[in-house]
Motif scaffolding. Structure first.
Motif, PDB file in Angstrom:
ATOM      1  N   ILE A 176      41.145  36.556  48.449  1.00  0.00           N
ATOM      2  CA  ILE A 176      42.060  35.396  48.015  1.00  0.00           C
ATOM      3  C   ILE A 176      43.181  35.863  46.797  1.00  0.00           C
ATOM      4  CG2 ILE A 176      42.380  33.101  46.885  1.00  0.00           C
ATOM      5  CD1 ILE A 176      39.999  32.367  48.050  1.00  0.00           C
ATOM      6  N   GLY A 177      42.384  36.711  45.963  1.00  0.00           N
ATOM      7  CA  GLY A 177      42.996  37.360  44.804  1.00  0.00           C
ATOM      8  C   GLY A 177      44.193  38.384  45.315  1.00  0.00           C
ATOM      9  N   MET A 178      43.547  39.079  46.645  1.00  0.00           N
ATOM     10  CA  MET A 178      44.491  40.135  47.048  1.00  0.00           C
ATOM     11  C   MET A 178      45.769  39.622  47.864  1.00  0.00           C
ATOM     12  SD  MET A 178      43.852  42.785  50.201  1.00  0.00           S
ATOM     13  CE  MET A 178      43.505  41.687  51.301  1.00  0.00           C
ATOM     14  N   ILE A 179      45.659  38.528  48.492  1.00  0.00           N
ATOM     15  CA  ILE A 179      46.698  37.810  49.436  1.00  0.00           C
ATOM     16  C   ILE A 179      47.571  37.204  48.211  1.00  0.00           C
ATOM     17  CG2 ILE A 179      45.549  37.622  51.318  1.00  0.00           C
ATOM     18  CD1 ILE A 179      45.141  34.726  50.908  1.00  0.00           C
ATOM     19  N   SER A 180      47.109  36.601  47.193  1.00  0.00           N
ATOM     20  CA  SER A 180      47.874  35.848  46.052  1.00  0.00           C
ATOM     21  C   SER A 180      48.698  37.002  45.297  1.00  0.00           C
ATOM     22  CB  SER A 180      47.123  35.134  45.253  1.00  0.00           C
ATOM     23  OG  SER A 180      46.328  36.153  44.593  1.00  0.00           O
ATOM     24  N   GLY A 181      48.462  38.243  45.577  1.00  0.00           N
ATOM     25  CA  GLY A 181      49.114  39.402  44.794  1.00  0.00           C
ATOM     26  C   GLY A 181      49.063  39.171  43.108  1.00  0.00           C
ATOM     27  N   GLY A 182      48.073  38.575  42.770  1.00  0.00           N
ATOM     28  CA  GLY A 182      47.887  38.355  41.339  1.00  0.00           C
ATOM     29  C   GLY A 182      48.529  37.128  40.857  1.00  0.00           C
ATOM     30  N   SER A 183      49.317  36.400  41.677  1.00  0.00           N
ATOM     31  CA  SER A 183      50.292  35.557  41.318  1.00  0.00           C
ATOM     32  C   SER A 183      49.406  34.220  41.023  1.00  0.00           C
ATOM     33  CB  SER A 183      51.292  35.108  42.111  1.00  0.00           C
ATOM     34  OG  SER A 183      51.907  33.856  41.804  1.00  0.00           O
ATOM     35  N   VAL A 184      49.204  33.713  39.837  1.00  0.00           N
ATOM     36  CA  VAL A 184      48.337  32.642  39.783  1.00  0.00           C
ATOM     37  C   VAL A 184      48.745  31.342  40.204  1.00  0.00           C
ATOM     38  CG1 VAL A 184      47.178  30.947  37.579  1.00  0.00           C
ATOM     39  CG2 VAL A 184      47.546  33.393  37.452  1.00  0.00           C
ATOM     40  N   MET A 185      50.018  31.347  40.218  1.00  0.00           N
ATOM     41  CA  MET A 185      50.654  29.957  40.964  1.00  0.00           C
ATOM     42  C   MET A 185      50.338  29.995  42.588  1.00  0.00           C
ATOM     43  SD  MET A 185      54.431  29.316  38.902  1.00  0.00           S
ATOM     44  CE  MET A 185      54.544  28.115  39.748  1.00  0.00           C
ATOM     45  N   LEU A 186      50.546  30.969  43.011  1.00  0.00           N
ATOM     46  CA  LEU A 186      50.115  31.214  44.621  1.00  0.00           C
ATOM     47  C   LEU A 186      48.757  31.054  44.945  1.00  0.00           C
ATOM     48  CD1 LEU A 186      51.239  31.658  47.227  1.00  0.00           C
ATOM     49  CD2 LEU A 186      50.930  34.230  46.847  1.00  0.00           C
ATOM     50  N   MET A 187      48.001  31.369  44.056  1.00  0.00           N
ATOM     51  CA  MET A 187      46.410  31.250  43.886  1.00  0.00           C
ATOM     52  C   MET A 187      46.212  29.852  43.808  1.00  0.00           C
ATOM     53  SD  MET A 187      43.348  32.924  41.491  1.00  0.00           S
ATOM     54  CE  MET A 187      44.560  34.525  41.543  1.00  0.00           C
TER      55      MET A 187
END
Length: 452
Positions: A333-344
Protein backbone atom coordinates in the motif's frame (compact mmCIF):
# COMPACT_ATOMS: atom_id res chain seq x y z
CA UNK A 1 8.02 -18.74 3.78
CA UNK A 2 6.00 -21.94 4.12
CA UNK A 3 4.38 -20.65 7.30
CA UNK A 4 3.39 -17.38 5.61
CA UNK A 5 1.86 -19.17 2.62
CA UNK A 6 -0.06 -21.54 4.89
CA UNK A 7 -1.30 -18.62 7.03
CA UNK A 8 -2.59 -16.86 3.89
CA UNK A 9 -4.32 -20.04 2.66
CA UNK A 10 -6.09 -20.51 6.01
CA UNK A 11 -7.14 -16.84 6.02
CA UNK A 12 -8.51 -16.95 2.46
CA UNK A 13 -10.38 -20.21 3.11
CA UNK A 14 -11.86 -18.68 6.26
CA UNK A 15 -13.07 -15.62 4.33
CA UNK A 16 -14.60 -17.72 1.56
CA UNK A 17 -16.42 -19.96 4.02
CA UNK A 18 -17.77 -16.91 5.88
CA UNK A 19 -19.04 -15.42 2.60
CA UNK A 20 -20.73 -18.63 1.43
CA UNK A 21 -22.49 -19.00 4.82
CA UNK A 22 -22.57 -22.80 4.46
CA UNK A 23 -21.29 -23.16 8.00
CA UNK A 24 -21.89 -20.97 11.03
CA UNK A 25 -19.21 -18.32 11.08
CA UNK A 26 -18.02 -19.02 14.63
CA UNK A 27 -17.33 -22.64 13.68
CA UNK A 28 -15.37 -21.44 10.64
CA UNK A 29 -13.13 -19.00 12.56
CA UNK A 30 -12.54 -21.37 15.50
CA UNK A 31 -11.57 -24.21 13.15
CA UNK A 32 -9.25 -21.95 11.15
CA UNK A 33 -7.85 -20.60 14.42
CA UNK A 34 -6.96 -24.11 15.60
CA UNK A 35 -5.36 -24.86 12.22
CA UNK A 36 -3.28 -21.68 12.54
CA UNK A 37 -2.05 -22.67 16.00
CA UNK A 38 -1.24 -26.27 15.03
CA UNK A 39 -0.04 -26.01 11.41
CA UNK A 40 1.45 -22.50 11.17
CA UNK A 41 2.88 -21.96 14.66
CA UNK A 42 3.43 -25.60 15.58
CA UNK A 43 4.51 -27.62 12.53
CA UNK A 44 5.99 -24.81 10.40
CA UNK A 45 7.42 -22.32 12.90
CA UNK A 46 7.94 -24.59 15.93
CA UNK A 47 7.28 -21.46 17.99
CA UNK A 48 5.70 -21.76 21.42
CA UNK A 49 6.24 -18.02 21.82
CA UNK A 50 4.05 -17.26 18.79
CA UNK A 51 1.27 -19.40 20.24
CA UNK A 52 1.48 -17.63 23.62
CA UNK A 53 1.55 -14.19 22.00
CA UNK A 54 -1.45 -14.98 19.82
CA UNK A 55 -3.56 -16.51 22.61
CA UNK A 56 -2.54 -13.46 24.68
CA UNK A 57 -4.07 -14.86 27.89
CA UNK A 58 -1.31 -13.34 30.03
CA UNK A 59 -2.55 -9.81 29.21
CA UNK A 60 -5.73 -10.38 31.24
CA UNK A 61 -3.68 -10.72 34.41
CA UNK A 62 -1.85 -7.41 34.06
CA UNK A 63 -2.87 -4.14 35.73
CA UNK A 64 -2.95 -2.20 32.46
CA UNK A 65 -5.61 -4.55 31.09
CA UNK A 66 -8.07 -3.21 33.69
CA UNK A 67 -6.59 0.15 34.60
CA UNK A 68 -4.20 2.25 32.53
CA UNK A 69 -1.58 3.36 35.02
CA UNK A 70 0.46 5.07 32.33
CA UNK A 71 0.57 5.41 28.57
CA UNK A 72 0.48 1.65 27.95
CA UNK A 73 -1.44 0.55 24.91
CA UNK A 74 -3.23 -2.70 24.24
CA UNK A 75 -1.24 -4.96 21.95
CA UNK A 76 -2.85 -5.36 18.54
CA UNK A 77 -1.48 -8.87 18.10
CA UNK A 78 -3.36 -12.04 18.99
CA UNK A 79 -6.71 -12.32 20.74
CA UNK A 80 -7.94 -8.92 21.88
CA UNK A 81 -9.54 -9.99 25.16
CA UNK A 82 -10.53 -6.40 25.97
CA UNK A 83 -12.82 -6.44 22.93
CA UNK A 84 -14.29 -9.83 23.88
CA UNK A 85 -15.01 -8.85 27.50
CA UNK A 86 -16.42 -5.44 26.59
CA UNK A 87 -18.80 -6.79 23.95
CA UNK A 88 -19.94 -9.58 26.29
CA UNK A 89 -20.68 -7.02 29.02
CA UNK A 90 -22.67 -4.80 26.65
CA UNK A 91 -24.63 -7.83 25.40
CA UNK A 92 -25.68 -8.69 28.95
CA UNK A 93 -26.71 -5.08 29.62
CA UNK A 94 -28.74 -4.87 26.40
CA UNK A 95 -30.58 -8.13 27.13
CA UNK A 96 -31.54 -6.74 30.54
CA UNK A 97 -32.85 -3.55 28.92
CA UNK A 98 -34.78 -5.50 26.30
CA UNK A 99 -36.46 -7.70 28.89
CA UNK A 100 -37.63 -4.61 30.77
CA UNK A 101 -39.25 -3.30 27.55
CA UNK A 102 -36.91 -0.31 27.14
CA UNK A 103 -36.54 -0.40 23.34
CA UNK A 104 -40.20 -0.88 22.48
CA UNK A 105 -41.15 1.84 24.98
CA UNK A 106 -38.65 4.25 23.43
CA UNK A 107 -39.97 3.65 19.89
CA UNK A 108 -43.61 4.03 20.89
CA UNK A 109 -42.83 7.13 22.95
CA UNK A 110 -41.05 8.80 20.04
CA UNK A 111 -43.92 7.95 17.70
CA UNK A 112 -46.35 9.56 20.11
CA UNK A 113 -44.18 12.69 20.47
CA UNK A 114 -44.33 13.32 16.68
CA UNK A 115 -48.07 12.64 16.81
CA UNK A 116 -47.70 9.60 14.51
CA UNK A 117 -47.13 11.82 11.45
CA UNK A 118 -45.41 9.80 8.73
CA UNK A 119 -42.77 12.31 7.60
CA UNK A 120 -41.84 13.26 11.15
CA UNK A 121 -41.80 9.58 12.11
CA UNK A 122 -39.55 8.78 9.14
CA UNK A 123 -36.97 11.40 10.15
CA UNK A 124 -37.25 10.77 13.89
CA UNK A 125 -36.61 7.03 13.55
CA UNK A 126 -33.55 7.66 11.38
CA UNK A 127 -32.05 9.99 13.97
CA UNK A 128 -32.98 7.66 16.84
CA UNK A 129 -31.39 4.71 15.04
CA UNK A 130 -28.13 6.64 14.66
CA UNK A 131 -28.09 7.84 18.28
CA UNK A 132 -28.90 4.42 19.78
CA UNK A 133 -26.25 2.75 17.61
CA UNK A 134 -23.63 5.08 19.09
CA UNK A 135 -23.91 3.18 22.38
CA UNK A 136 -25.68 -0.11 21.62
CA UNK A 137 -24.86 -2.83 19.12
CA UNK A 138 -26.51 -1.99 15.77
CA UNK A 139 -27.95 -5.52 15.48
CA UNK A 140 -29.95 -5.03 18.67
CA UNK A 141 -31.01 -1.53 17.60
CA UNK A 142 -32.36 -2.74 14.25
CA UNK A 143 -33.94 -5.87 15.68
CA UNK A 144 -36.26 -3.78 17.86
CA UNK A 145 -36.61 -0.75 15.57
CA UNK A 146 -37.62 -2.85 12.56
CA UNK A 147 -40.16 -4.83 14.56
CA UNK A 148 -41.78 -1.67 15.95
CA UNK A 149 -41.66 -0.03 12.51
CA UNK A 150 -43.64 -2.92 11.03
CA UNK A 151 -46.15 -2.65 13.87
CA UNK A 152 -46.58 1.10 13.32
CA UNK A 153 -46.83 0.59 9.55
CA UNK A 154 -49.74 -1.79 10.01
CA UNK A 155 -51.47 0.60 12.41
CA UNK A 156 -50.84 3.76 10.38
CA UNK A 157 -51.21 2.15 6.94
CA UNK A 158 -47.85 2.82 5.31
CA UNK A 159 -45.07 0.80 3.64
CA UNK A 160 -42.38 0.05 6.28
CA UNK A 161 -39.59 -0.83 3.82
CA UNK A 162 -38.28 2.76 3.31
CA UNK A 163 -38.15 3.32 7.07
CA UNK A 164 -36.41 0.01 7.75
CA UNK A 165 -33.81 0.62 5.03
CA UNK A 166 -33.03 4.10 6.36
CA UNK A 167 -32.89 2.82 9.95
CA UNK A 168 -30.35 0.18 8.93
CA UNK A 169 -28.19 2.73 7.13
CA UNK A 170 -28.33 5.24 9.98
CA UNK A 171 -27.51 2.54 12.54
CA UNK A 172 -24.31 1.75 10.65
CA UNK A 173 -23.56 5.47 10.36
CA UNK A 174 -24.24 6.12 14.04
CA UNK A 175 -22.07 3.17 14.99
CA UNK A 176 -19.11 4.81 13.26
CA UNK A 177 -19.32 7.79 15.61
CA UNK A 178 -18.10 6.13 18.81
CA UNK A 179 -15.69 3.49 19.98
CA UNK A 180 -18.49 1.25 21.24
CA UNK A 181 -20.85 1.77 18.28
CA UNK A 182 -19.62 -0.88 15.83
CA UNK A 183 -17.38 -3.93 16.42
CA UNK A 184 -14.67 -2.62 14.03
CA UNK A 185 -14.40 0.53 16.16
CA UNK A 186 -14.16 -1.51 19.35
CA UNK A 187 -11.31 -3.49 17.81
CA UNK A 188 -9.56 -0.32 16.57
CA UNK A 189 -9.98 1.46 19.90
CA UNK A 190 -8.84 -1.37 22.14
CA UNK A 191 -5.97 -2.34 19.84
CA UNK A 192 -4.55 1.16 19.42
CA UNK A 193 -5.47 2.59 22.82
CA UNK A 194 -7.97 5.21 21.65
CA UNK A 195 -10.69 6.50 23.96
CA UNK A 196 -14.38 7.22 23.54
CA UNK A 197 -13.50 10.91 23.34
CA UNK A 198 -10.98 10.27 20.57
CA UNK A 199 -13.65 8.68 18.40
CA UNK A 200 -16.48 11.11 19.15
CA UNK A 201 -14.27 14.11 18.36
CA UNK A 202 -13.02 12.60 15.10
CA UNK A 203 -15.27 9.97 13.49
CA UNK A 204 -18.18 11.37 15.52
CA UNK A 205 -17.84 14.77 13.88
CA UNK A 206 -17.69 13.20 10.42
CA UNK A 207 -20.71 10.99 11.17
CA UNK A 208 -22.68 14.00 12.43
CA UNK A 209 -22.09 15.93 9.21
CA UNK A 210 -22.87 12.84 7.14
CA UNK A 211 -26.10 12.21 9.08
CA UNK A 212 -27.48 15.63 8.12
CA UNK A 213 -26.63 14.98 4.47
CA UNK A 214 -28.08 11.47 4.53
CA UNK A 215 -31.37 12.46 6.19
CA UNK A 216 -31.90 15.01 3.40
CA UNK A 217 -30.96 12.43 0.76
CA UNK A 218 -33.32 9.75 2.08
CA UNK A 219 -36.17 12.23 2.47
CA UNK A 220 -36.04 13.09 -1.24
CA UNK A 221 -35.29 9.48 -2.24
CA UNK A 222 -38.38 8.15 -0.41
CA UNK A 223 -40.69 11.20 -0.36
CA UNK A 224 -43.31 9.51 -2.57
CA UNK A 225 -43.36 6.35 -0.45
CA UNK A 226 -43.57 8.41 2.75
CA UNK A 227 -46.62 10.38 1.60
CA UNK A 228 -48.30 7.19 0.37
CA UNK A 229 -51.80 7.41 -1.02
CA UNK A 230 -52.70 10.62 0.76
CA UNK A 231 -54.33 11.20 4.10
CA UNK A 232 -55.55 8.23 6.08
CA UNK A 233 -57.79 8.73 9.07
CA UNK A 234 -56.28 6.97 12.06
CA UNK A 235 -57.84 6.86 15.50
CA UNK A 236 -54.78 7.76 17.60
CA UNK A 237 -56.60 6.86 20.80
CA UNK A 238 -56.82 3.26 19.64
CA UNK A 239 -53.04 2.93 19.28
CA UNK A 240 -51.06 1.12 22.01
CA UNK A 241 -49.66 3.33 24.75
CA UNK A 242 -45.87 3.51 25.27
CA UNK A 243 -46.33 2.54 28.93
CA UNK A 244 -47.78 -0.80 27.84
CA UNK A 245 -44.36 -1.81 26.52
CA UNK A 246 -42.84 -1.74 30.02
CA UNK A 247 -42.93 -5.27 31.43
CA UNK A 248 -41.62 -4.34 34.89
CA UNK A 249 -41.37 -0.73 36.11
CA UNK A 250 -38.65 -1.44 38.65
CA UNK A 251 -36.53 -3.35 36.12
CA UNK A 252 -37.15 -0.59 33.57
CA UNK A 253 -35.81 2.12 35.89
CA UNK A 254 -32.83 0.01 36.89
CA UNK A 255 -31.95 -0.77 33.27
CA UNK A 256 -32.11 2.94 32.39
CA UNK A 257 -29.76 3.78 35.29
CA UNK A 258 -27.30 1.04 34.26
CA UNK A 259 -27.35 2.27 30.66
CA UNK A 260 -26.62 5.85 31.74
CA UNK A 261 -23.83 4.59 34.01
CA UNK A 262 -22.29 2.71 31.09
CA UNK A 263 -22.43 5.85 28.92
CA UNK A 264 -20.81 7.99 31.64
CA UNK A 265 -18.04 5.43 32.21
CA UNK A 266 -17.31 5.20 28.49
CA UNK A 267 -17.24 8.96 28.03
CA UNK A 268 -14.92 9.47 31.00
CA UNK A 269 -12.70 6.39 30.73
CA UNK A 270 -9.81 8.43 29.34
CA UNK A 271 -9.90 10.52 32.53
CA UNK A 272 -10.61 7.69 34.99
CA UNK A 273 -8.09 5.38 33.23
CA UNK A 274 -10.59 2.52 33.49
CA UNK A 275 -10.28 0.31 30.42
CA UNK A 276 -13.23 -0.82 28.32
CA UNK A 277 -12.62 -4.36 29.59
CA UNK A 278 -13.18 -3.17 33.16
CA UNK A 279 -16.28 -1.19 32.11
CA UNK A 280 -17.76 -4.16 30.26
CA UNK A 281 -17.21 -6.54 33.17
CA UNK A 282 -18.47 -4.01 35.72
CA UNK A 283 -21.69 -3.31 33.79
CA UNK A 284 -22.28 -7.05 33.29
CA UNK A 285 -21.90 -7.74 37.03
CA UNK A 286 -24.29 -4.91 37.96
CA UNK A 287 -26.87 -6.12 35.42
CA UNK A 288 -26.68 -9.67 36.78
CA UNK A 289 -26.90 -8.55 40.42
CA UNK A 290 -29.98 -6.43 39.70
CA UNK A 291 -31.67 -9.13 37.61
CA UNK A 292 -31.27 -12.18 39.85
CA UNK A 293 -34.85 -13.27 39.21
CA UNK A 294 -34.31 -13.60 35.45
CA UNK A 295 -30.53 -13.85 35.13
CA UNK A 296 -30.82 -17.29 33.53
CA UNK A 297 -33.01 -15.98 30.72
CA UNK A 298 -30.71 -13.00 30.14
CA UNK A 299 -27.58 -15.16 30.00
CA UNK A 300 -29.21 -17.62 27.59
CA UNK A 301 -29.94 -14.80 25.13
CA UNK A 302 -26.34 -13.55 25.04
CA UNK A 303 -24.84 -14.10 21.59
CA UNK A 304 -22.01 -16.45 22.54
CA UNK A 305 -21.49 -17.42 18.90
CA UNK A 306 -20.33 -13.90 18.07
CA UNK A 307 -17.85 -13.95 20.95
CA UNK A 308 -16.43 -17.28 19.74
CA UNK A 309 -16.31 -15.85 16.22
CA UNK A 310 -14.10 -13.01 17.48
CA UNK A 311 -11.73 -15.37 19.30
CA UNK A 312 -11.14 -17.55 16.24
CA UNK A 313 -10.79 -14.50 14.02
CA UNK A 314 -8.10 -12.90 16.18
CA UNK A 315 -6.07 -16.13 16.11
CA UNK A 316 -6.16 -16.34 12.30
CA UNK A 317 -5.19 -12.67 11.92
CA UNK A 318 -2.44 -13.28 14.49
CA UNK A 319 -1.08 -15.92 12.12
CA UNK A 320 -0.79 -13.34 9.35
CA UNK A 321 0.95 -10.91 11.66
CA UNK A 322 3.42 -13.39 13.19
CA UNK A 323 4.48 -14.64 9.74
CA UNK A 324 5.05 -11.13 8.36
CA UNK A 325 2.25 -11.22 5.77
CA UNK A 326 0.62 -8.02 7.03
CA UNK A 327 3.95 -6.19 6.84
CA UNK A 328 4.12 -7.11 3.14
CA UNK A 329 0.57 -5.78 2.60
CA UNK A 330 1.51 -2.51 4.34
CA UNK A 331 4.61 -2.14 2.19
CA UNK A 332 2.50 -2.71 -0.95
CA UNK A 333 0.00 0.00 0.00
CA UNK A 334 2.88 2.34 0.79
CA UNK A 335 4.43 1.59 -2.61
CA UNK A 336 1.30 2.16 -4.73
CA UNK A 337 0.52 5.37 -2.82
CA UNK A 338 3.96 6.64 -3.73
CA UNK A 339 4.43 8.01 -0.25
CA UNK A 340 1.43 10.34 -0.68
CA UNK A 341 -0.47 10.43 2.61
CA UNK A 342 -3.65 11.72 0.93
CA UNK A 343 -3.63 8.90 -1.61
CA UNK A 344 -2.95 6.41 1.18
CA UNK A 345 -5.95 7.69 3.14
CA UNK A 346 -8.17 7.49 0.06
CA UNK A 347 -7.02 3.92 -0.60
CA UNK A 348 -7.75 2.86 2.98
CA UNK A 349 -11.23 4.45 3.01
CA UNK A 350 -12.44 3.24 -0.38
CA UNK A 351 -10.80 -0.21 -0.39
CA UNK A 352 -12.15 -0.81 3.11
CA UNK A 353 -15.62 0.31 2.00
CA UNK A 354 -15.69 -1.83 -1.14
CA UNK A 355 -14.43 -4.89 0.73
CA UNK A 356 -16.91 -4.37 3.59
CA UNK A 357 -19.82 -4.18 1.14
CA UNK A 358 -19.37 -7.86 0.33
CA UNK A 359 -17.47 -9.44 3.22
CA UNK A 360 -17.76 -9.09 6.98
CA UNK A 361 -16.16 -5.81 8.06
CA UNK A 362 -15.04 -7.25 11.42
CA UNK A 363 -12.27 -9.55 10.10
CA UNK A 364 -11.28 -6.91 7.58
CA UNK A 365 -10.82 -4.29 10.30
CA UNK A 366 -8.90 -6.71 12.50
CA UNK A 367 -6.63 -7.53 9.58
CA UNK A 368 -5.98 -3.91 8.66
CA UNK A 369 -4.97 -2.65 12.12
CA UNK A 370 -1.42 -4.08 11.97
CA UNK A 371 -1.25 -2.86 8.35
CA UNK A 372 -1.99 0.78 9.17
CA UNK A 373 0.36 0.54 12.16
CA UNK A 374 3.18 -0.53 9.84
CA UNK A 375 2.27 2.22 7.35
CA UNK A 376 2.45 4.91 10.04
CA UNK A 377 5.94 3.71 10.97
CA UNK A 378 7.23 3.34 7.43
CA UNK A 379 5.78 6.40 5.64
CA UNK A 380 6.85 9.91 6.77
CA UNK A 381 3.86 12.08 7.69
CA UNK A 382 1.43 9.14 7.97
CA UNK A 383 -0.32 9.72 11.30
CA UNK A 384 -1.64 6.46 12.77
CA UNK A 385 -4.71 8.23 14.20
CA UNK A 386 -5.74 9.61 10.80
CA UNK A 387 -5.29 6.21 9.18
CA UNK A 388 -7.39 4.71 11.98
CA UNK A 389 -10.24 7.18 11.36
CA UNK A 390 -10.08 6.40 7.64
CA UNK A 391 -10.25 2.66 8.36
CA UNK A 392 -13.14 3.17 10.77
CA UNK A 393 -15.29 5.17 8.35
CA UNK A 394 -14.50 2.88 5.42
CA UNK A 395 -15.36 -0.38 7.18
CA UNK A 396 -18.40 0.97 9.06
CA UNK A 397 -20.02 2.74 6.11
CA UNK A 398 -19.04 0.36 3.30
CA UNK A 399 -21.10 -2.40 4.87
CA UNK A 400 -24.27 -0.35 4.30
CA UNK A 401 -24.12 -0.71 0.51
CA UNK A 402 -25.51 -4.25 0.20
CA UNK A 403 -27.99 -6.45 2.11
CA UNK A 404 -25.12 -8.68 3.28
CA UNK A 405 -22.52 -6.02 4.02
CA UNK A 406 -23.27 -5.76 7.75
CA UNK A 407 -25.15 -7.84 10.29
CA UNK A 408 -27.67 -5.02 10.87
CA UNK A 409 -28.59 -5.14 7.16
CA UNK A 410 -29.31 -8.86 7.34
CA UNK A 411 -31.39 -8.47 10.50
CA UNK A 412 -33.41 -5.53 9.15
CA UNK A 413 -34.28 -7.16 5.83
CA UNK A 414 -35.07 -10.46 7.58
CA UNK A 415 -37.54 -8.80 9.97
CA UNK A 416 -39.20 -7.07 7.01
CA UNK A 417 -39.42 -10.31 5.01
CA UNK A 418 -40.90 -12.28 7.91
CA UNK A 419 -43.58 -9.61 8.25
CA UNK A 420 -44.55 -9.88 4.59
CA UNK A 421 -42.36 -7.09 3.19
CA UNK A 422 -39.48 -8.77 1.29
CA UNK A 423 -36.57 -6.55 0.24
CA UNK A 424 -34.68 -7.63 -2.88
CA UNK A 425 -31.10 -6.75 -3.77
CA UNK A 426 -32.32 -4.33 -6.44
CA UNK A 427 -34.61 -2.45 -4.07
CA UNK A 428 -31.96 -2.28 -1.38
CA UNK A 429 -28.98 -1.30 -3.52
CA UNK A 430 -30.89 1.27 -5.57
CA UNK A 431 -31.14 3.52 -2.52
CA UNK A 432 -28.27 2.30 -0.35
CA UNK A 433 -25.39 2.39 -2.85
CA UNK A 434 -25.77 6.12 -3.70
CA UNK A 435 -26.15 6.87 0.03
CA UNK A 436 -22.97 4.90 0.81
CA UNK A 437 -20.99 6.70 -1.90
CA UNK A 438 -22.33 10.03 -0.63
CA UNK A 439 -21.16 9.36 2.95
CA UNK A 440 -17.78 8.09 1.76
CA UNK A 441 -17.27 11.27 -0.27
CA UNK A 442 -18.20 13.37 2.77
CA UNK A 443 -15.84 11.31 4.95
CA UNK A 444 -12.95 11.61 2.50
CA UNK A 445 -13.40 15.37 2.16
CA UNK A 446 -13.67 15.84 5.94
CA UNK A 447 -10.49 13.88 6.59
CA UNK A 448 -8.58 15.71 3.82
CA UNK A 449 -9.71 19.13 5.05
CA UNK A 450 -9.07 18.50 8.73
CA UNK A 451 -5.91 16.38 8.73
CA UNK A 452 -4.05 16.88 5.43
Amino acid sequence: MTAAILAVIIFVVMFLLIITEKFERHIVTLTCGVLTLVLVFGLCMHSVGAIKDTLNVHSIFTLDFWYHSGDAVESSSGINWATIIFIAGMMIMVEGMAKAGFFRWLCMRLAKIVNYKKTALFIAFMVMSAILAMFIDSITVILFLAAVTVELAQLLKFNPIPMILTEVFCANLGGSATMCGDPPNIIIGTSLGYSFGDFISNTGLIAGIALIVIVIYFYFAFRKEIKGNGKTDIDISSLPKPEDAITNKKSFVISCVIFMLAVVLLITHAQTHLTVAFIGLFIAIITILTSLGCVGEIMRKVDYKTLLFFIGLFVVVGGLEETGVLKVVADFIGMISGGSVMLMIAIIIWVSAIASAFVDNIPFAATMIPVITSLSQAVPGADLRVLAWALSMGTDIGGSATPIGASANVVGTSVAAKSGYPVGWGTYCKKAVPATVLVLVVSTICIFVRYC
